[in-house]
Design an enzyme around this catalytic site. Sequence first.
Site, mmCIF file in Angstrom:
data_model
loop_
_atom_site.group_PDB
_atom_site.id
_atom_site.type_symbol
_atom_site.label_atom_id
_atom_site.label_comp_id
_atom_site.label_asym_id
_atom_site.label_seq_id
_atom_site.Cartn_x
_atom_site.Cartn_y
_atom_site.Cartn_z
ATOM 1 N N CYS A 43 0.823 -1.214 0.000
ATOM 2 C CA CYS A 43 0.000 0.000 0.000
ATOM 3 C C CYS A 43 0.855 1.261 0.000
ATOM 4 O O CYS A 43 0.657 2.169 -0.796
ATOM 5 C CB CYS A 43 -0.946 -0.010 1.203
ATOM 6 S SG CYS A 43 -1.920 1.489 1.323
ATOM 7 N N CYS A 48 -1.530 1.725 -3.022
ATOM 8 C CA CYS A 48 -2.500 2.807 -2.789
ATOM 9 C C CYS A 48 -1.893 4.215 -2.745
ATOM 10 O O CYS A 48 -2.391 5.124 -3.406
ATOM 11 C CB CYS A 48 -3.226 2.621 -1.463
ATOM 12 S SG CYS A 48 -3.381 0.945 -0.896
ATOM 13 N N LYS A 51 0.006 5.392 -5.971
ATOM 14 C CA LYS A 51 -1.021 5.419 -7.019
ATOM 15 C C LYS A 51 -1.883 6.673 -6.895
ATOM 16 O O LYS A 51 -2.117 7.384 -7.858
ATOM 17 C CB LYS A 51 -1.851 4.142 -6.919
ATOM 18 C CG LYS A 51 -2.990 3.989 -7.888
ATOM 19 C CD LYS A 51 -4.305 4.558 -7.437
ATOM 20 C CE LYS A 51 -4.758 4.130 -6.092
ATOM 21 N NZ LYS A 51 -5.227 2.770 -5.982
ATOM 22 N N TYR A 177 -8.789 -3.522 -11.150
ATOM 23 C CA TYR A 177 -8.466 -2.260 -10.476
ATOM 24 C C TYR A 177 -7.211 -1.577 -11.064
ATOM 25 O O TYR A 177 -7.248 -0.415 -11.448
ATOM 26 C CB TYR A 177 -8.123 -2.535 -9.001
ATOM 27 C CG TYR A 177 -9.251 -2.756 -8.048
ATOM 28 C CD1 TYR A 177 -9.684 -1.731 -7.221
ATOM 29 C CD2 TYR A 177 -9.836 -4.000 -7.902
ATOM 30 C CE1 TYR A 177 -10.686 -1.939 -6.282
ATOM 31 C CE2 TYR A 177 -10.842 -4.217 -6.967
ATOM 32 C CZ TYR A 177 -11.267 -3.184 -6.159
ATOM 33 O OH TYR A 177 -12.250 -3.388 -5.233
ATOM 34 N N GLU A 181 -7.005 1.879 -13.316
ATOM 35 C CA GLU A 181 -6.395 3.017 -12.624
ATOM 36 C C GLU A 181 -5.190 3.532 -13.417
ATOM 37 O O GLU A 181 -5.045 4.739 -13.636
ATOM 38 C CB GLU A 181 -5.974 2.620 -11.205
ATOM 39 C CG GLU A 181 -7.182 2.440 -10.273
ATOM 40 C CD GLU A 181 -6.809 2.077 -8.843
ATOM 41 O OE1 GLU A 181 -5.657 1.677 -8.584
ATOM 42 O OE2 GLU A 181 -7.695 2.199 -7.965
ATOM 43 N N HIS A 438 -27.045 21.085 -1.074
ATOM 44 C CA HIS A 438 -27.105 21.679 -2.402
ATOM 45 C C HIS A 438 -26.107 22.824 -2.555
ATOM 46 O O HIS A 438 -25.936 23.590 -1.616
ATOM 47 C CB HIS A 438 -28.530 22.217 -2.615
ATOM 48 C CG HIS A 438 -28.773 22.713 -3.996
ATOM 49 N ND1 HIS A 438 -28.861 21.880 -5.087
ATOM 50 C CD2 HIS A 438 -28.931 23.977 -4.464
ATOM 51 C CE1 HIS A 438 -29.077 22.618 -6.176
ATOM 52 N NE2 HIS A 438 -29.114 23.875 -5.819
ATOM 53 N N GLU A 443 -25.966 15.011 -3.446
ATOM 54 C CA GLU A 443 -27.387 15.179 -3.091
ATOM 55 C C GLU A 443 -28.293 14.290 -3.935
ATOM 56 O O GLU A 443 -29.413 13.980 -3.542
ATOM 57 C CB GLU A 443 -27.818 16.636 -3.202
ATOM 58 C CG GLU A 443 -27.912 17.168 -4.609
ATOM 59 C CD GLU A 443 -28.359 18.634 -4.652
ATOM 60 O OE1 GLU A 443 -29.409 18.945 -4.074
ATOM 61 O OE2 GLU A 443 -27.642 19.460 -5.269
#
Length: 458
Positions: A43, A48, A51, A177, A181, A438, A443
Site C-alpha cells: 500500500c 494505494c 497510485k 483495479y 487506474e 445543495h 445530493e
Amino acid sequence: MTSYDYQLFVIGGGSGGVRAARIAASLGARVAIAENFRYGGTCVIRGCVPKKLLVYAAHFAEDFADAQGFGWTVPAAEFYWPKLIEAKNKEITRLSGLYENNLIGAKVAVMHGAAHLLDAHTVAVNGQQLTAEHILIATGGTPFVPQIPGIEHAITSNEVFDLPQLPQRVLIVGGGYIAVEFAGILNGLGAQVTLCYRGEQVLRGFDDDVRAHLFDEMVKKGIAVLLHQDVARIDKLANGSLSVDVSGAHASSHMVDAVLYATGRVPNTMGLGLAEAGVVLDKAGGVMVDVFGHSSIPSIHAVGDVTNRIALTPVAIREGAALANTLFGPSPVSADLTTVPSAVFSQPPIGTVGLTETQALAQYGEVDIYSSKFRNMRHTLSGRDEHTLIKLVVDSASQRVLGAHMVGADAPEIIQGLAIAIRMGATKADFDATVALHPSAAEEFVTLREKTTRTKNH
Ligand code: NDP
C-alpha cells in the site's frame, strides 16, 4: 512452560502485519517483526499511496483545460515525470520511516531481512534462529503474470512507479483495479494508452452499469479499450520499442514503449516454509485461515492479502488488529467485514458499497433500482463531456438499501459516508428523509424518485 524469544513474530511489515505488531505490543506482548523490502508494504511503497499521488498528478491535465471555461488563460503546461517520481519517492520514504518509527515506539523489535519458518515456533532471519509462541504471516501478495512469449519485456505495478521516463505509448493488459487506474493515470499524464482485456467488459464483479459507464468515460478520454482480446506475444525491437500481437475477435498488432501487466496478484508464500510446517494453503498459495486468522497449525496465523480473500488495505488492518486482540486481549475478535466499501481510482473514480444489482437479485429475488446519470455543475462551464452515474439497489420487500454505486468526481469520498448508513441498515425512506446538500453531486443520492423494479428471471 516453554519460553520463547517472542510471544509474536510477524513476517511482513505491511498494513496488516504492522497493525498486528503494534496492537500486540500495546497489549503487553513481546513482539518482533521482519520485513525484507521496505516497511509500509504494498500500500505504502507501490500501491494505494503512490497510485493516489499519480492520480492527482494526472488529473491536472483536465483541470488546466477546464479552467479556461472559468475565465482562466492557462499557458501550455508541461509535465516532467522524473520530478513527480522524485516527489513521490520522498513522500514514500517519509511514510515508510513513520511506520518503522511507530513500531520502534511501540517497543516492537524491528528487523530488516527475509524470514522463513523452520518449524511451527521457529523463524530464521538474518542467519539467526528465533522462537515465538505465535507466528503471523502477513507477507501480502505479488503481481501474477501469465507466461506468454516475450513476457520478460513487460512490467507490472512493481516497476511502473519507478520508470525513468513516462512511456509515450503503453499497452495495459487486464481489466481490473490496477489496469483501469493506470489507464487513467498514464493517459492523463500524456501517454497514448491501449487497454487490452480478455472479458466482455472491464471490472468484472462490479455493478454492470458502473462497468459500462466507466468504459464510456475512458473511451471519451481517449483510451483505446480492446475487449475480448488478449496478448499473444511481445517482441522487443532493436530500437527498444515493443511490438505486441493481440489475439481475439479482432487480432491486431501494436507498437508501444511499455507493456504493463495488471492481471491480478497472488499470495506471497513461496519459500516461507509454510507447507513444510504443515500449514494448509489454497490453490493459489494463500494461507487458509478461519475468521480469526488462525491457520491449520495452532501457532501460525495470517492476515491480509496473503490469505487470498479481500485484498484491500483497510481489511488487512482490521484483520491484523483482530488477530492481535484475539491472541493477547481478553477475548477472541474477528474482523467485521459485512459491508466493505471500495474505490477504484480510475478517471473518473468509482465508489461502491454493498451489493451490485446482480448480486442483490440473486440474494433477494426482487429489487428496486434507482439511478441517475448527469453532468456535474463544474462541466456546465468547463464544457467537458463527462457524466456522473449514481445508483441505489434496494430490497423491494424490506426497502433496505443493499448497495450504493457511483462513478464520478469524488465518488470514493461520498461513498465512505454512505457506507455507514448502509451498514446500519438504512432504508430508501431514510435516504429520502435526509435533506439534500445543495449544490452537490452527492445530493442526488437523497433525491432519487424514479424506480425500476427488477425480479430474478426478468
Ligand atoms: P484484479 O483481480 O482486480 O484484476 C485482474 C485482471 O486481470 C482481471 O481483469 C482479469 O480478468 C485479468 N486477468 C487475470 N488473469 C489473466 C490472464 N491470464 N490473462 C489475461 N488477463 C488476465 O487484479 P489487479 O491486479 O488489478 O489488482 C489486484 C488486487 O489489488 C485487486 O483485486 C484489489 O483487491 C487490489 N487493489 C485495490 C485497489 C483499490 O482499492 N483501489 C487498487 C489496486 C489494487 P478476468 O476478469 O477475466 O478474470
